[in-house]
Write an enzyme that holds these catalytic residues in place. Structure first.
Site, short mmCIF file in Angstrom:
data_model
loop_
_atom_site.label_atom_id
_atom_site.label_comp_id
_atom_site.label_asym_id
_atom_site.label_seq_id
_atom_site.Cartn_x
_atom_site.Cartn_y
_atom_site.Cartn_z
N SER B 153 0.87 -1.19 0.00
CA SER B 153 0.00 0.00 0.00
C SER B 153 0.90 1.22 0.00
O SER B 153 2.03 1.17 0.49
CB SER B 153 -0.87 0.01 1.25
OG SER B 153 -1.39 1.30 1.46
N TYR B 165 -1.41 -1.54 10.33
CA TYR B 165 -1.54 -1.76 8.88
C TYR B 165 -0.25 -1.36 8.13
O TYR B 165 0.28 -2.12 7.32
CB TYR B 165 -2.73 -0.96 8.37
CG TYR B 165 -3.02 -1.08 6.89
CD1 TYR B 165 -3.70 -2.18 6.38
CD2 TYR B 165 -2.61 -0.08 6.00
CE1 TYR B 165 -3.97 -2.29 5.04
CE2 TYR B 165 -2.88 -0.18 4.65
CZ TYR B 165 -3.56 -1.29 4.16
OH TYR B 165 -3.83 -1.38 2.83
#
Lengths: 103, 264
Positions: B153, B165
């Site tokens: 990401s 994350y």
């Protein structure tokens, strides 16, 4: 069309052009496609045998659980839900038919 | 490697980016294994592939379980006879700051708990590792040419509120370099590994959010819109076909910038 029952689930193997589809029966007369366009060129007998093997790979049954995996609980609020310890040396992953699973 | 005729396994294939990856490859003649936690989503995607005349199987599995990653790799090989491409799309978020302060006292009122930390590590990092490890094992033992794809990401750069994350996504971005280094050392020449790092993408999670917040996000994107999941699938398709892309992580963000036009 070939039909068979495995682990209380109903499956059908049907020709789709040159290939085969496997369909799983759902409650209320509905169905879901497990696999489509499979085993191109296979005979009906061969497709039936391969479909059974594939269904057993997708829906393995009879897992023998050895020890709860207390190191990795799933928390639901304050409640600790623990699953099997798959790294335990005695953990057996049973991928044969449920009928033959040792009790 | 050609897409047509190859066998592609996609975790998280039941929705979002994973679903579009499944459909992209199925439309181009690949045989696809759709792996997801939610059986209903699997059934819908496999039915869609059938409607487009493609070839697919659906396997319900949890990528954090060794028994289940072994299961879906075995099922894929059982159905299609080989495995060429694995795209580890399965991922989750559980956002929050590490510490939350009491506004009046300035003291710590709350800490991020393991209930928010561990599942994200388990799915995004351990799940990706297990998926790639078992796929690589099948590819090496089967002698099939392959491509392993991690989904990172743009927030690998370090997004506040995503300590969990971002930590997993920076690891997912690094994996291709380490894996290919290992393959080099072991003489494994026909399996590549790449990472894809999407920016803000038009998945239901983002398109359904507060529209003012979405506008604020888009103000930093040079392209002026969200990246479409199909565009990410196309990039993965390009990686399959272009063998020179290897041991790296590619960003696809539409030109995400900080304030004052500095590209992230």
């Amino acid at each position: 069309m070939d039909k068979f029952t495995y682990n209380d689930m109903e499956f059908a193997v049907a020709a789709a052009g040159q290939a085969w589809d496997i369909v799983r029966a759902l409650p209320g007369g509905a169905s879901a496609v497990v696999g489509t366009g499979l085993f191109p060129g296979a005979t009906a007998t061969d497709a039936a045998a391969r479909a059974r093997a594939l269904v057993k790979a997708i829906y393995p049954v009879g897992v023998k659980i050895v020890g709860p995996d207390v190191a990795h609980p799933n928390m639901i609020g304050g409640l600790r839900i623990v699953g099997p310890d798959v790294t335990h040396p005695n953990f057996i992953y049973w991928d044969k038919d449920s009928v033959s699973c040792p009790k | 490697m050609e897409i047509k005729g190859s066998v592609v396994l996609v975790t998280g294939g039941g929705n979002g980016i994973g679903e579009q990856v499944v459909k992209f490859f199925a439309q181009r003649g690949a045989k696809v294994a759709v792996v997801d936690m939610v059986q209903k989503n699997i059934d819908r995607v496999v039915a869609d592939v059938k409607a487009m005349g493609g070839e697919a199987i659906g396997v319900q599995a949890n990528v954090t379980s060794e028994a289940e990653t072994a299961k879906f790799v075995k099922a894929t090989v059982e159905a299609f006879g080989k495995l060429n491409v694995t795209v580890a799309c399965a991922g989750i978020i559980k956002d929050g700051t590490m510490l939350t302060l009491d506004k009046e006292t300035g003291k710590v009122a709350r800490k991020m708990g393991l209930d928010k930390w561990q599942p994200v590590i388990d799915v995004n990092l351990t799940g990706t590792f297990l998926t790639l490890r078992d796929s690589a094992e099948a590819m090496v033992n089967g002698g099939w040419p392959g491509l392993l794809v991690t989904i990172s990401s743009v927030n690998k750069a370090g997004q506040v509120g995503q300590l969990n994350y971002s930590s997993t996504k920076v690891a997912d971005a690094l994996m291709p370099k380490i894996i290919i280094g290992e393959f080099m050392m072991r003489g494994i020449k026909n399996i590549r590994c790449v990472g894809i790092a999407p920016g803000y993408t038009a998945t239901p999670m983002l398109t359904g959010m507060n529209q003012d917040a979405l506008k604020a996000i888009l103000a930093d994107v040079h392209l002026g819109r969200l990246v479409e999941p199909e565009e990410i699938a196309k990039l993965i398709g390009h990686c399959v076909e272009n063998e020179a892309i290897n041991a790296t992580t590619l960003e696809i963000t539409g030109g995400l910038c900080y304030e004052h036009g500095i590209a992230k």
